[in-house]
Design an enzyme around this catalytic site. Structure first.
Site: not given
Ligand code: ASP
Length: 354
Positions: A27, A71-73, A103-104, A291-292
Site C-alpha cells: 500500500t 501486494d505482500s499477500s 503490511t500483510d 494461539q495466544c
C-alpha cells in the site's frame, strides 16, 4: 536489472550515511490513477515530489524498485532469498537497508530475513503504510522518513540497530517478534513478547538493552534455501481425526507448526495423540506454538501439554506463528537429522524466542 534512483540531499556536504531502499510493493507506494479509477504503484523517480521532507535529510539514498511490485499477500520464500541477495551484494557499499513492504506479510518477511542473513551487523528496517502515499492523511511519509532516520542512526560510527526490524506508527520492533494485529488503524504491528526497540516521539528513544549488540568481527553470510514442505495446523474444539490425519499425511510434508491453546495445550483424546505419534514416527517435526499472542508455551504445566512433550513435540516457547513457520522452513532447509532439527527449533537463532 532493477530500476534505481539515487538521491543525495546532503550535497554539497558529505553525507552522514548511506541507505539502500528496496521497494517491493504494498500500500505504501500506491497512488490514485484518475484515468482508470484505481490505485497503482508510484514511480520512485517522483519520490521528492511525494515526500519533499527527504530534501532535509543529511544522508544519501538509493532506491531499488523490484521488477514485479507485489501486494505482500503474494510474498514467497524465493523473494526473501532475492532480497537477501540484494542486501549481500550491496552490503559493503551501504550503511543500512530499508525495505518498503506491504503490511500483510511483513512479519513473515522480517522473520525469514532474520534467519537468512546470518552475521548481519547493519540495520535492515522494514516499513509500509496503512494508507497509500498519494492520500492526504497517509501514514507512509512518517513511517518512511523515520525508518530512514533509524536506519541511518549511528553512534561512534556504529549502527544503533544492527538487526532486522519493523518500524511502524512510532514503534521499532524486532522483526521476528512482530505480528500484524490491525488492518484499519495505524498501529498495525505489535510485539507482545518482546519490548519495542525504539519509540519515535519528538526524539527517537532507543531501548538499547533490548537491541542486538553490534559485533565488529561478524561477517554476513546469506543462506539461500527455505523448505516449504511445512504447514500451520491450528487446533480448535471439535477438530476431527480425519482432518488431523489428512493434514499429517500431506505427501512430502516435513514439519508442522501446531497452533495450540493457551500455554501450549491440546486435546488429550487417545486418537489425537496417536495421530501425532504416527506423524512423529514417520519423521515429521512438530513445533508447539500458542494461539495466544502473549505469554508462552510451557509444555508440562498442564497434563494436556505434558503428553505433547512426552511424545517429542518441540516447544515454541514465546515465538510468534510467523517466526515459527519461517524458522521451520529455514531449519528444515539446513538440516536433515531429526534430532538436530528439533534441537535447533527449540533454541533461539537470532532473538526470535526467549
Ligand atoms: N495488502 C497490502 C499488502 O500487504 C496491505 C498493505 O500494504 O498494508 O501488500
Amino acid at each position: 536489472m532493477y530500476r534505481t534512483v539515487h538521491i543525495n540531499p546532503a550535497l554539497p556536504n558529505q553525507p552522514r550515511s548511506s541507505v539502500l531502499v528496496i521497494y517491493t510493493g504494498g500500500t505504501l507506494g500506491m497512488v490514485y490513477d484518475r484515468h482508470n479509477d484505481q490505485l497503482i504503484p508510484f514511480d520512485f523517480e517522483q519520490i521528492l515530489d511525494r515526500v519533499p521532507e527527504i530534501r532535509r535529510l543529511d544522508f544519501e539514498l538509493t532506491v531499488i524498485t523490484l521488477n514485479h511490485l507485489i501486494d505482500s499477500s503474494d510474498m514467497h520464500p524465493t523473494i526473501w532469498i532475492d532480497l537477501g541477495r540484494i542486501i549481500l551484494k550491496n552490503y559493503q557499499d551501504y550503511d543500512s537497508f530499508v525495505i518498503l513492504h506491504g503490511t500483510d506479510t511483513m512479519a513473515y518477511t522480517a522473520s525469514a530475513l532474520s534467519y537468512l542473513l546470518e552475521g548481519l551487523n547493519k540495520p535492515v528496517i522494514l516499513t509500509g503504510a496503512q494508507l497509500p502515499i498519494g492520500v492526504a492523511r497517509t501514514d507512509a511519509r512518517e513511517n518512511f522518513i523515520t525508518a530512514l532516520e533509524i536506519a541511518a542512526a549511528q553512534q561512534d560510527g556504529k549502527p544503533l540497530v544492527p538487526e532486522v526490524c519493523i518500524y511502524f506508527n512510532s514503534l521499532l520492533l524486532r522483526g521476528n517478534r512482530a505480528k500484524k494485529k490491525e488492518s484499519v488503524h495505524f498501529n498495525a504491528f505489535q510485539s507482545e513478547n518482546y519490548p519495542h526497540l525504539a519509540m519515535a516521539g519528538v526524539r527517537i528513544e532507543y531501548n538499547t538493552p533490548f537491541i542486538a549488540p553490534y559485533h565488529p568481527e561478524a561477517t554476513l553470510r546469506l543462506h539461500e534455501k527455505m523448505d516449504t514442505n511445512v504447514v500451520v495446523l491450528p487446533l480448535f474444539p471439535g477438530i476431527s481425526e480425519s482432518v488431523m490425519d489428512s493434514v499429517l499425511h500431506i505427501p512430502g510434508l516435513r514439519g508442522v507448526v501446531l497452533e495450540t491453546f493457551g500455554a501450549g495445550n491440546a486435546p488429550t483424546s487417545p486418537w489425537f495423540l496417536d495421530s501425532l505419534k504416527r506423524a512423529l514416527d514417520a519423521g515429521l517435526v512438530l513445533f508447539n506454538v500458542s494461539q495466544c499472542d502473549g505469554g508462552r508455551v510451557t509444555q508440562g504445566r498442564y497434563q494436556t501439554s505434558k503428553l505433547l512433550e512426552r511424545i517429542g513435540v518441540v516447544s515454541g516457547a514465546d515465538i510468534t506463528m510467523e517466526a515459527a513457520i519461517t524458522k521451520m522452513m529455514f531449519v528444515l532447509a539446513q538440516e536433515s537429522d531429526g534430532q538436530v532439527i528439533r534441537k535447533r527449533l527449540g533454541e533461539p537463532i537470532c532473538g526470535e524466542m526467549g
